[in-house]
Design a protein around this motif. Sequence first.
Motif, short mmCIF file in Angstrom:
data_model
loop_
_atom_site.label_atom_id
_atom_site.label_comp_id
_atom_site.label_asym_id
_atom_site.label_seq_id
_atom_site.Cartn_x
_atom_site.Cartn_y
_atom_site.Cartn_z
N VAL A 10 -4.51 2.20 -1.48
CA VAL A 10 -5.65 1.30 -1.63
C VAL A 10 -5.70 0.75 -3.06
CG1 VAL A 10 -8.18 1.19 -1.71
CG2 VAL A 10 -7.03 2.29 0.22
N LEU A 11 -5.54 1.62 -4.05
CA LEU A 11 -5.59 1.16 -5.44
C LEU A 11 -4.48 0.15 -5.71
CD1 LEU A 11 -6.33 4.53 -7.29
CD2 LEU A 11 -7.93 2.66 -6.81
N LEU A 12 -3.30 0.44 -5.24
CA LEU A 12 -2.17 -0.48 -5.45
C LEU A 12 -2.42 -1.82 -4.76
CD1 LEU A 12 0.50 -0.52 -6.93
CD2 LEU A 12 1.58 0.46 -4.92
N ALA A 13 -2.95 -1.79 -3.55
CA ALA A 13 -3.25 -3.04 -2.81
C ALA A 13 -4.33 -3.84 -3.52
CB ALA A 13 -3.67 -2.73 -1.38
N LEU A 14 -5.36 -3.17 -4.03
CA LEU A 14 -6.43 -3.88 -4.73
C LEU A 14 -5.93 -4.48 -6.05
CD1 LEU A 14 -9.42 -1.45 -4.10
CD2 LEU A 14 -9.09 -3.73 -3.10
N ILE A 15 -5.06 -3.76 -6.73
CA ILE A 15 -4.50 -4.28 -7.98
C ILE A 15 -3.57 -5.45 -7.68
CG2 ILE A 15 -3.01 -3.73 -9.95
CD1 ILE A 15 -4.20 -0.84 -9.78
N GLU A 16 -2.90 -5.40 -6.53
CA GLU A 16 -2.04 -6.52 -6.13
C GLU A 16 -2.88 -7.79 -5.96
OE1 GLU A 16 1.35 -7.55 -2.79
OE2 GLU A 16 -0.41 -6.43 -2.14
N GLU A 17 -4.09 -7.65 -5.40
CA GLU A 17 -4.97 -8.81 -5.21
C GLU A 17 -5.31 -9.46 -6.54
OE1 GLU A 17 -8.47 -7.45 -3.20
OE2 GLU A 17 -7.42 -7.12 -1.31
N GLN A 18 -5.62 -8.63 -7.54
CA GLN A 18 -5.93 -9.14 -8.87
C GLN A 18 -5.91 -7.97 -9.85
OE1 GLN A 18 -10.00 -10.53 -8.03
NE2 GLN A 18 -10.70 -9.14 -9.62
N PRO A 19 -5.53 -8.23 -11.10
CA PRO A 19 -5.56 -7.15 -12.10
C PRO A 19 -6.99 -6.60 -12.23
CG PRO A 19 -4.31 -9.03 -12.92
CD PRO A 19 -4.99 -9.48 -11.65
N THR A 47 -4.87 8.99 -10.42
CA THR A 47 -4.01 8.24 -9.50
C THR A 47 -3.45 7.00 -10.19
OG1 THR A 47 -5.32 9.05 -7.63
CG2 THR A 47 -3.89 7.15 -7.22
N LEU A 48 -4.27 6.33 -11.00
CA LEU A 48 -3.77 5.18 -11.78
C LEU A 48 -2.68 5.63 -12.74
CD1 LEU A 48 -7.14 3.33 -12.49
CD2 LEU A 48 -5.29 2.59 -10.94
N SER A 49 -2.87 6.78 -13.38
CA SER A 49 -1.85 7.31 -14.29
C SER A 49 -0.55 7.58 -13.54
CB SER A 49 -2.33 8.59 -14.97
OG SER A 49 -3.40 8.32 -15.83
N LEU A 50 -0.66 8.14 -12.35
CA LEU A 50 0.52 8.41 -11.53
C LEU A 50 1.25 7.11 -11.18
CD1 LEU A 50 2.25 10.38 -9.76
CD2 LEU A 50 0.65 9.87 -7.91
N LEU A 56 4.86 1.45 -11.02
CA LEU A 56 4.37 0.51 -10.02
C LEU A 56 3.25 -0.38 -10.56
CD1 LEU A 56 4.36 2.91 -6.93
CD2 LEU A 56 6.14 1.31 -7.67
N ILE A 57 2.55 0.08 -11.59
CA ILE A 57 1.53 -0.71 -12.27
C ILE A 57 1.72 -0.56 -13.77
CG2 ILE A 57 -0.17 -0.54 -10.39
CD1 ILE A 57 -1.68 1.56 -12.09
N ALA A 58 1.15 -1.51 -14.50
CA ALA A 58 1.16 -1.44 -15.96
C ALA A 58 -0.24 -1.78 -16.44
CB ALA A 58 2.19 -2.41 -16.54
N THR A 72 3.51 -4.26 -11.26
CA THR A 72 4.80 -4.61 -11.84
C THR A 72 5.71 -5.18 -10.75
OG1 THR A 72 5.72 -2.43 -11.37
CG2 THR A 72 4.60 -2.72 -13.52
N GLU A 73 6.87 -5.66 -11.16
CA GLU A 73 7.85 -6.14 -10.16
C GLU A 73 8.26 -4.99 -9.24
OE1 GLU A 73 8.88 -9.20 -9.29
OE2 GLU A 73 7.35 -9.86 -10.71
N ALA A 74 8.44 -3.80 -9.81
CA ALA A 74 8.78 -2.64 -8.98
C ALA A 74 7.64 -2.34 -8.00
CB ALA A 74 9.05 -1.42 -9.86
N GLY A 75 6.41 -2.52 -8.46
CA GLY A 75 5.25 -2.32 -7.59
C GLY A 75 5.20 -3.32 -6.46
N LYS A 76 5.52 -4.58 -6.77
CA LYS A 76 5.54 -5.62 -5.73
C LYS A 76 6.61 -5.31 -4.69
CE LYS A 76 3.82 -9.24 -8.76
NZ LYS A 76 4.14 -10.42 -9.55
N THR A 77 7.77 -4.88 -5.16
CA THR A 77 8.86 -4.52 -4.25
C THR A 77 8.43 -3.34 -3.38
OG1 THR A 77 10.52 -5.33 -5.79
CG2 THR A 77 11.26 -3.76 -4.12
N TRP A 78 7.82 -2.33 -4.00
CA TRP A 78 7.37 -1.15 -3.25
C TRP A 78 6.34 -1.56 -2.21
CZ3 TRP A 78 3.24 1.62 -1.76
CH2 TRP A 78 3.48 2.92 -1.29
N LEU A 79 5.40 -2.40 -2.59
CA LEU A 79 4.39 -2.86 -1.64
C LEU A 79 5.03 -3.61 -0.47
CD1 LEU A 79 1.59 -3.97 -4.10
CD2 LEU A 79 1.30 -2.33 -2.23
#
Length: 149
Positions: A10-19, A47-50, A56-58, A72-79
């Motif tokens: 969920v955190l990763l998806a929300l961050i993908e929507e916007q920083p 969880t953000l630290s992880l 996956l995020i910066a 990050t680009e790695a995060g986008k690829t993972w998503l």
Amino acid sequence: MFGPGDLRLVLLALIEEQPRHGYDLIKAIETAFGGGYAPSPGVVYPTLSLLADEGLIAGVEDSTGKRVFSVTEAGKTWLDDNRAAVDGVMQRMALAARLVSGEQTPEVVREAFHTLRHAVQMKPGGWSDPETAKVVEALMKAVREISGE
């Protein structure tokens, strides 16, 4: 409220929507649950630290000193590689929000779901890739129709 690994998705998806910074993420989840649930900072920030440790995020500090996270680009690829899991957890979160708001599922719907679950679990024979894809698509179509998306 979340299953194992769900908050991470969920955190990763929300961050993908916007920083966003941590407090924004907590508020976004609380809003999604209509105010009925908000994760504690004690689970969000680790969880953000992880996610940051995994690349996956910066995070960068904004002008107010808050750390704003972006994918990050790695995060986008993972998503992209895990889109089905991400979409699934976002759908479950939307459905859980309905439950938190007090909506009740009619008994006839619960029984139909129970029957469907048994049909899937007790299907005779093995699962071929085309069969699996067909069932997943049918189930996800039902999820989208039920949740109004």
